[in-house]
Design an enzyme around this catalytic site. Structure first.
Site, short mmCIF file in Angstrom:
data_model
loop_
_atom_site.label_atom_id
_atom_site.label_comp_id
_atom_site.label_asym_id
_atom_site.label_seq_id
_atom_site.Cartn_x
_atom_site.Cartn_y
_atom_site.Cartn_z
N LYS A 52 0.85 -1.20 0.00
CA LYS A 52 0.00 0.00 0.00
C LYS A 52 0.88 1.24 0.00
O LYS A 52 0.64 2.20 -0.73
CB LYS A 52 -0.93 -0.01 1.22
N GLN A 96 -5.08 -1.59 9.48
CA GLN A 96 -4.96 -2.90 8.81
C GLN A 96 -5.61 -4.00 9.66
O GLN A 96 -5.30 -4.13 10.85
CB GLN A 96 -3.47 -3.21 8.57
N ASP A 119 -11.55 2.82 3.84
CA ASP A 119 -12.00 1.44 3.65
C ASP A 119 -13.50 1.36 3.41
O ASP A 119 -14.01 0.32 3.01
CB ASP A 119 -11.65 0.60 4.90
#
Ligand code: NAP
Length: 281
Positions: A52, A96, A119
């Site tokens: 990422k 995460q 997200d």
């Protein structure tokens, strides 16, 4: 049969995003920033976070990783998120997953301010998506959606079958297809006659986690089939779709790996840029 090359499409998307970041930089004299919180030492999580960061840097985003040991307490994480919520240089926050058991995932998700929730997991963003409003959309289904649109720009009236109803994949995928005027059937482990349901689909999205569940005789001729599954097996990584069989009937199919996977990170970058743009309005 069209092999949907997610790697290539993701790379094209990253090129577009790079140009967009450059324009935003000229206009606002700053760039969007993504901050990722990584807790613990899980190898897959560390790899995802590294990828990422690499992709974010490639398109010119400001990227930070904040690392904590797996023993860190929940309060410290929530305080850090609140600090990032108030930090103007941070456009997007990602924690995460999975988290250590002693940290409440839902509390973490709900502490991220919805406008920085890259997200798309915050209940406000989930609600926005289902109400058809502009919001962050979970990265994997957003990637699937963009792949489907590459093959078939006009989805209106198409029959779509989504296999799996997770908050991460199946449910947001259903909302995205509904927004495009598809007639959507969402299926799950209790669905009866799954094969018969799949056979009705002009589009099938499989997000299950069962190796090669979807067989060739489950798929209507010329259907578009998107395989989200990533399953480790003796013969390597396979998807939820039997590639050899389904490639003989489908109009278009994503490979595993190299299909949906590469789109997920590209969509995270897109979400970060979109959060930045909304914050400048
Ligand atoms: P999940 O949370 O475990 O959800 C799986 C869904 O599949 C559930 O809704 C479950 O139904 C349903 N299901 C289970 N067995 C079934 C069956 N026999 N028939 C029909 N439906 C069945 O999984 P997820 O997080 O959505 O992930 C799904 C897959 O995608 C996994 O292989 C994962 O590794 C992969 N994935 C890939 C990416 C990517 O970037 N490519 C990203 C995320 C996940 P119930 O609700 O009834 O239990």
């Amino acid at each position: 049969m069209i092999l949907i090359d997610g790697k290539k499409i993701a790379s094209e998307l990253r090129e577009e995003l790079k140009k967009e970041v450059s324009l935003l930089k000229s206009k606002y004299k700053k760039v969007p920033g993504l901050t990722v919180i990584l807790i613990g030492e899980l190898a897959p999580s560390k790899i995802y976070v590294k990828n990422k960061e690499k992709s974010a840097n490639e398109v010119g985003l400001k990227s930070d990783i904040i690392k904590y040991p797996h023993t860190i307490d929940e309060k410290t994480i929530l305080e850090k998120i609140k600090e990032l919520n108030n930090d103007e240089s941070v456009s997007g926050i990602l924690v995460q997953l999975p988290l250590p058991k002693h940290i409440d995932k839902q509390k973490v998700i709900e502490t991220i301010i919805p406008s920085k929730d890259v997200d798309g997991f915050h209940p406000e963003n989930v609600g926005n998506l289902s109400s058809g409003y502009d919001s962050s959309v979970p990265c994997t289904p957003l990637g699937c959606y963009l792949l489907i649109k590459k093959i078939e720009p006009n989805l209106s009236g198409k029959k779509a079958v989504v296999i799996g109803r997770s908050n991460l994949n199946g449910k947001p995928m259903t909302q995205l297809l509904l927004k495009e005027n598809c007639t959507v059937t969402i299926t799950h482990s209790k669905t009866k006659y799954l094969k018969e349901e799949c056979l009705k689909g002009d589009i099938i999205v499989a997000a299950v986690g069962i190796p090669e569940l979807v067989r060739g005789d489950w798929v209507k001729k010329d259907a578009i089939v998107i395989d989200v599954g990533i399953n480790k097996t003796d013969k390597g990584i396979v998807g939820d779709v039997n590639f050899d069989e389904v490639s003989k009937v489908a109009k278009a199919l994503t490979p595993v790996p190299g299909g949906v996977g590469p789109m997920t990170i590209a969509c995270l970058l897109k979400n970060t840029i979109d959060c930045f743009k909304r914050s400048q309005k």
